[in-house]
Design a protein around this motif. Structure first.
Motif, PDB file in Angstrom:
ATOM      1  N   SER A 191      54.101  36.876  55.688  1.00  0.00           N
ATOM      2  CA  SER A 191      53.218  35.737  55.202  1.00  0.00           C
ATOM      3  C   SER A 191      52.439  36.502  53.871  1.00  0.00           C
ATOM      4  N   ASP A 207      48.032  43.863  65.731  1.00  0.00           N
ATOM      5  CA  ASP A 207      48.478  42.684  64.662  1.00  0.00           C
ATOM      6  C   ASP A 207      48.238  43.470  63.393  1.00  0.00           C
ATOM      7  N   SER A 238      50.977  34.144  64.192  1.00  0.00           N
ATOM      8  CA  SER A 238      50.332  33.068  64.992  1.00  0.00           C
ATOM      9  C   SER A 238      51.149  32.727  66.351  1.00  0.00           C
TER      10      SER A 238
HETATM   11  C1  LIG Z   1      45.017  39.104  61.148  1.00  0.00           C
HETATM   12  C2  LIG Z   1      46.027  38.012  60.842  1.00  0.00           C
HETATM   13  N1  LIG Z   1      47.030  37.866  61.738  1.00  0.00           N
HETATM   14  C3  LIG Z   1      47.738  36.940  61.654  1.00  0.00           C
HETATM   15  C4  LIG Z   1      47.641  35.949  60.444  1.00  0.00           C
HETATM   16  C5  LIG Z   1      48.583  35.049  60.559  1.00  0.00           C
HETATM   17  O1  LIG Z   1      49.955  35.490  60.397  1.00  0.00           O
HETATM   18  P1  LIG Z   1      51.126  34.536  60.351  1.00  0.00           P
HETATM   19  O2  LIG Z   1      51.263  33.554  58.892  1.00  0.00           O
HETATM   20  O3  LIG Z   1      52.468  35.423  60.426  1.00  0.00           O
HETATM   21  O4  LIG Z   1      51.241  33.512  61.311  1.00  0.00           O
HETATM   22  C6  LIG Z   1      46.507  36.145  59.811  1.00  0.00           C
HETATM   23  C7  LIG Z   1      46.488  35.184  58.513  1.00  0.00           C
HETATM   24  O5  LIG Z   1      45.397  35.198  58.014  1.00  0.00           O
HETATM   25  C8  LIG Z   1      45.899  37.451  59.785  1.00  0.00           C
HETATM   26  O6  LIG Z   1      44.800  37.590  58.895  1.00  0.00           O
END
Ligand SMILES: Cc1ncc(COP(=O)(O)O)c(C=O)c1O
Length: 375
Positions: free
Chosen positions: A230, A202, A104
């Motif tokens: 995560s 991503d 994020s």
């Molecule tokens: C596609 C995607 N990108 C990023 C994230 C968030 O990732 P992080 O916890 O590393 O910020 C999520 C979380 O649901 C996600 O589904």
């Protein structure tokens, strides 16, 4: 005196999905709430959240129980030990990795690095809502790649949607909320054909399915891969992730990162788990089995869904309920929850997104849906 940005925030009008006109600042605020799923209620059978159904590696608990952690000192500012381990794990040099507090935040810092106000940011039509919000926050102009009728990425449309103003393309592999993995051959061709555009991929959910583009990190000069601890490692509360790509781009991102944004604990625990392939395999196998269980049971009840390769399942509830909200309100009465498809741009209120949890919770979820579904 108001700054340009404040002026833009308060005077840019956006029509949201329900047709309401909002100022940009309101849109970002309501958008962030949707994206972060800040519910004031919690549900014991919550399939709306995408977290690891088996938790995190046991080594994490053991470490926290048995070690004394020195929190008086600052964390290592560039997370050098962790970067070395991540680089080794992915066959990269440590200069090709930048560590930050989760995807994020890394999305934000990376967009800030490559977007000047007014530049176009190309995004999938149906994907993770944070992309649009963060593109607006860095004063970029979000544009959208239309999906195919089957709600899949149309690769010819990716190339067609790129204009001379496009600086960055953000893609999601596998895609949230459809669960679809990317066609690596097709997308690498588009990346190679557009060397002046930065492609951010991503891969938050890649440990649950799909082919990674990591083998091209550092090799294609316009490719950046974002990874998280995560999901596959079940450490969403730790807030740690990384971006991998060519050294000069990674350094440019690092220069814009708030110093000390990852902690002593997050760095240490990420170092502890990064090589644990066995855990990743175990959680993928569990998640696959549970998604297939949910698919089987929903099919028996007459529901349809977008074929998924990973941990998300987009279910069409429109044949059984007037809309997704009615479905969610009904299951909420029994302590269950799903994510309303309406939070995703271009997705109508026919869909809900679910993500497998433990078998016990999935079984209870199915029991509730069964009791509410007309034959
Ligand atoms: C596609 C995607 N990108 C990023 C994230 C968030 O990732 P992080 O916890 O590393 O910020 C999520 C979380 O649901 C996600 O589904």
């Amino acid at each position: 005196m108001t700054s340009d940005f404040e002026y833009l925030l308060n005077n840019t009008k956006i029509i949201d999905q329900s047709g309401i006109s909002l100022s940009l600042s309101n849109f970002i605020r309501s958008g962030l709430v949707d994206y972060a799923y800040l519910e004031d209620q919690s549900f014991p059978i919550d399939l709306s959240i995408g977290i690891n159904p088996i938790g995190c590696p046991k080594s994490v608990r053991k470490y926290l129980k048995t070690r004394e952690i020195d929190l008086t000192s600052y964390s290592e500012v560039t997370a050098i030990n962790l970067r070395n381990k991540i680089a080794k794990f992915n066959g990269l040099n440590d200069g090709e990795v930048h560590v930050g507090p989760g995807i994020s935040d890394l999305l934000h810092v990376t967009l800030l690095t490559f977007i000047d106000p007014g530049d176009e940011v190309l995004l999938p039509e149906i994907s993770f809502p944070a992309y649009e919000i963060l593109a607006l926050l860095v004063r970029g102009v979000p544009k959208f790649i239309p999906f195919s009728k089957k709600m899949d990425m149309d690769y010819s449309q990716v190339a067609k949607s790129i204009s001379p103003k496009t600086k960055v393309v953000v893609l999601c592999n596998p895609n949230n909320p459809t669960g679809k993995a990317m066609d690596v051959k097709k997308i690498t061709k588009v990346i190679k054909d557009h060397p002046s555009v930065v492609f951010m991929i991503d891969e938050a959910n890649i440990d649950f399915g799909g082919e990674s583009l990591m083998k091209y990190a550092g090799k294609l000069p316009n490719l950046l891969i974002l990874r998280s601890f995560s999901k596959g490692f079940g450490l969403a509360g730790l807030r740690i992730g990384y971006v991998a790509g060519p050294q000069e781009k990674v350094l440019a991102i690092e220069r814009r990162q708030t110093p000390f944004s990852t902690t002593v604990i997050s760095q240490k625990l990420a170092e502890l788990v990064i090589g644990d392939k066995e855990f990743l395999e175990k959680s993928k196998a569990y998640c696959d089995k549970q998604r297939k269980y949910l698919e089987r049971e929903l099919t028996k009840m007459g529901y349809t869904f977008i074929p998924s390769d990973s941990n998300y399942l987009l279910v069409n509830v429109a044949d059984k309920f007037p809309d997704s909200k009615t479905f969610i309100n009904a299951i909420n009465q029994f302590g269950a929850n799903a994510l309303d498809g309406g939070v995703f741009r271009s997705l109508n209120n026919d869909f809900v997104r679910i993500s497998p949890r433990s078998h016990k919770l999935n079984k209870e979820f199915i029991k509730i849906v069964k009791s509410l579904t007309k034959k």
